[in-house]
Design a protein around this motif. Structure first.
Motif, short mmCIF file in Angstrom:
data_model
loop_
_atom_site.label_atom_id
_atom_site.label_comp_id
_atom_site.label_asym_id
_atom_site.label_seq_id
_atom_site.Cartn_x
_atom_site.Cartn_y
_atom_site.Cartn_z
N LYS A 1 0.86 -1.17 0.00
CA LYS A 1 0.00 0.00 0.00
C LYS A 1 0.90 1.23 0.00
O LYS A 1 2.00 1.21 0.56
CB LYS A 1 -0.90 0.01 1.23
CG LYS A 1 -1.92 -1.12 1.25
CD LYS A 1 -2.80 -1.04 2.49
CE LYS A 1 -3.83 -2.17 2.49
NZ LYS A 1 -4.68 -2.13 3.71
N ARG A 2 0.41 2.30 -0.62
CA ARG A 2 1.25 3.49 -0.74
C ARG A 2 1.71 3.99 0.62
O ARG A 2 2.88 4.37 0.78
CB ARG A 2 0.47 4.59 -1.48
CG ARG A 2 1.28 5.83 -1.78
CD ARG A 2 0.48 6.80 -2.63
NE ARG A 2 -0.70 7.28 -1.94
CZ ARG A 2 -0.71 8.33 -1.12
NH1 ARG A 2 0.41 8.99 -0.87
NH2 ARG A 2 -1.83 8.72 -0.55
N ILE A 3 0.85 3.98 1.61
CA ILE A 3 1.20 4.49 2.93
C ILE A 3 2.30 3.67 3.58
O ILE A 3 3.07 4.16 4.43
CB ILE A 3 -0.06 4.54 3.84
CG1 ILE A 3 0.21 5.41 5.07
CG2 ILE A 3 -0.51 3.15 4.20
CD1 ILE A 3 0.39 6.86 4.77
N GLU A 4 2.42 2.39 3.19
CA GLU A 4 3.43 1.52 3.79
C GLU A 4 4.85 1.90 3.37
O GLU A 4 5.82 1.53 4.05
CB GLU A 4 3.15 0.06 3.42
CG GLU A 4 1.89 -0.49 4.06
CD GLU A 4 1.53 -1.89 3.59
OE1 GLU A 4 0.76 -2.56 4.30
OE2 GLU A 4 2.03 -2.31 2.51
N LEU A 5 4.98 2.62 2.27
CA LEU A 5 6.30 3.06 1.84
C LEU A 5 6.97 3.94 2.89
O LEU A 5 8.20 3.93 3.02
CB LEU A 5 6.21 3.83 0.51
CG LEU A 5 5.71 3.05 -0.71
CD1 LEU A 5 5.67 3.97 -1.92
CD2 LEU A 5 6.58 1.84 -1.00
N TYR A 6 6.18 4.68 3.63
CA TYR A 6 6.73 5.60 4.62
C TYR A 6 7.39 4.87 5.78
O TYR A 6 8.16 5.46 6.53
CB TYR A 6 5.63 6.53 5.13
CG TYR A 6 5.23 7.58 4.11
CD1 TYR A 6 5.76 8.86 4.14
CD2 TYR A 6 4.33 7.26 3.09
CE1 TYR A 6 5.41 9.81 3.19
CE2 TYR A 6 3.97 8.20 2.13
CZ TYR A 6 4.51 9.47 2.18
OH TYR A 6 4.18 10.40 1.24
N LEU A 7 7.09 3.60 5.93
CA LEU A 7 7.71 2.80 6.97
C LEU A 7 8.95 2.07 6.46
O LEU A 7 9.64 1.39 7.23
CB LEU A 7 6.71 1.77 7.51
CG LEU A 7 5.40 2.33 8.07
CD1 LEU A 7 4.47 1.19 8.48
CD2 LEU A 7 5.66 3.26 9.24
N GLU A 8 9.25 2.24 5.16
CA GLU A 8 10.35 1.49 4.55
C GLU A 8 11.32 2.40 3.80
O GLU A 8 12.00 1.97 2.87
CB GLU A 8 9.80 0.43 3.60
CG GLU A 8 8.89 -0.59 4.27
CD GLU A 8 8.49 -1.71 3.32
OE1 GLU A 8 8.96 -1.73 2.17
OE2 GLU A 8 7.71 -2.57 3.74
N PHE A 9 11.41 3.67 4.19
CA PHE A 9 12.25 4.62 3.47
C PHE A 9 13.70 4.15 3.36
O PHE A 9 14.37 4.41 2.36
CB PHE A 9 12.20 5.98 4.15
CG PHE A 9 11.06 6.85 3.69
CD1 PHE A 9 10.29 6.51 2.60
CD2 PHE A 9 10.76 8.03 4.37
CE1 PHE A 9 9.23 7.30 2.18
CE2 PHE A 9 9.70 8.83 3.95
CZ PHE A 9 8.95 8.47 2.86
N GLU A 10 14.22 3.48 4.38
CA GLU A 10 15.63 3.08 4.38
C GLU A 10 15.85 1.71 3.76
O GLU A 10 16.99 1.24 3.67
CB GLU A 10 16.17 3.09 5.81
CG GLU A 10 16.09 4.45 6.50
CD GLU A 10 16.75 5.55 5.68
OE1 GLU A 10 17.87 5.31 5.16
OE2 GLU A 10 16.16 6.63 5.53
#
Length: 319
Positions: A76-85
């Motif tokens: 989900k698009r919002i999940e990208l924010y938890l995987e920035f690194e």
């Protein structure tokens, strides 16, 4: 010559994501060259892809980049924010390069993702039919909010159904209504049927090929239509994305309102007494179309504006 042209295209879109010890993200120039020789993170790819899209005049550049990366990663698009690194692998970058290149060339985001959200439901979306617009979603919302009790048990037809978003949404919202979806394009009807299967509504909507109402049995309480309403004279003013839609879904003729005028003229025999015609129309067409409705003896004629303040929707009853 084809190889030389291909090399030039790849150079034009070359990416320059930072190397391992660099802290500065350079603008993405080449969708094909998402970094192969260095480790690259989710955040770096988003930043570089956003810069590339801005260079190629893609609106909502960051949002587009997020959607494409989430699609490739199955997130989900919002999940990208938890995987920035998180560092991306070459297997993940390969499909992303192609999607970024196609989006930069103006192919609609919805075609690349293969789906679109419409009235809280996910529909399949591709080049076989018009990409549903927010205005069409608002037309459905107006029908639901203003006429829910009156059309809950009605018989309705969606003329120019395309991917079926209007007909299928109405079928889901009104389980006791009888719904027909008509379109002149067999390709569009195939897409609509796929969406019906996807949503578990195969038995709720009858899709059939018809030029407007010609092949449809009469007797409807509601005729709803989002027909082509763009003038052929305005082709050059349309965006690259819109021009990826089938021409038959966009252009009605030199004025733009030809098909809407035809539907207004021919709809009365298909409407039950007091039946309603509900339509999405083009910018600047309302005055002429309201006059036509009055001339054809429709009553209770009224208009509604879209969220941009443009008169976009036309309602009228007959008999």
């Amino acid at each position: 010559m084809h190889e030389i042209h291909a090399m030039e295209c790849l150079k034009e879109v070359r990416c320059a994501i930072s190397v391992a010890n660099s802290s500065q993200i350079k603008p993405l120039r080449n969708a094909h060259d998402l970094c192969l020789t260095c480790q690259v993170t989710v955040l770096e790819v988003l930043q570089s892809t956003t810069a590339y899209f801005k260079k190629h005049n893609i609106e909502s550049s960051r949002l587009n980049a997020e959607h494409l990366l989430a699609h490739v990663l199955g997130r989900k698009r919002i999940e990208l924010y938890l995987e920035f690194e998180r560092q991306l692998t070459e297997l993940e970058l390969v499909p992303l390069r192609e999607l970024v290149k196609r989006r930069g060339a103006g192919e609609p985001l919805q075609h690349l993702l293969g789906t679109i959200e419409f009235c809280r439901r996910t529909f399949r979306c591709d080049k076989r039919a018009l990409v549903p617009r927010p205005e069409t979603e608002q037309l459905v919302e107006l029908l639901i909010s203003h006429f829910k009790s009156k059309i809950a048990y009605s018989r309705m037809v969606d003329v120019g159904t395309g991917s079926g978003v209007i007909a299928l949404t109405l079928a889901a919202e009104f389980p006791n209504a009888e719904i027909v979806g008509a379109d002149i394009s067999e390709d569009a009807l195939m897409l609509a049927r796929e969406n019906a299967e996807r949503l578990g509504l195969v038995d709720r909507v009858r899709f059939l090929r018809s030029n407007l109402l010609e092949s449809v049995q009469p007797g409807f309480d509601v005729i709803v239509a989002n027909l082509p309403y763009v003038s052929t004279e305005n082709r050059e003013n349309l965006s690259r994305e819109v021009l990826h839609d089938p021409e038959v879904t966009l252009f009605a003729g030199p004025r733009g309102d030809e098909l809407v005028q035809e539907l207004i003229a021919h709809a009365p025999p298909w409407l039950r007494p007091g039946g309603m015609l509900a339509m999405e129309i083009g910018i600047g067409q309302s005055e002429t179309l309201v006059a036509t409705l009055a001339e054809k003896n429709y009553r209770d004629i009224w208009t509604e504006k879209d969220y941009s303040g443009v008169i976009r929707f036309l309602f009228a009853r007959y008999g």
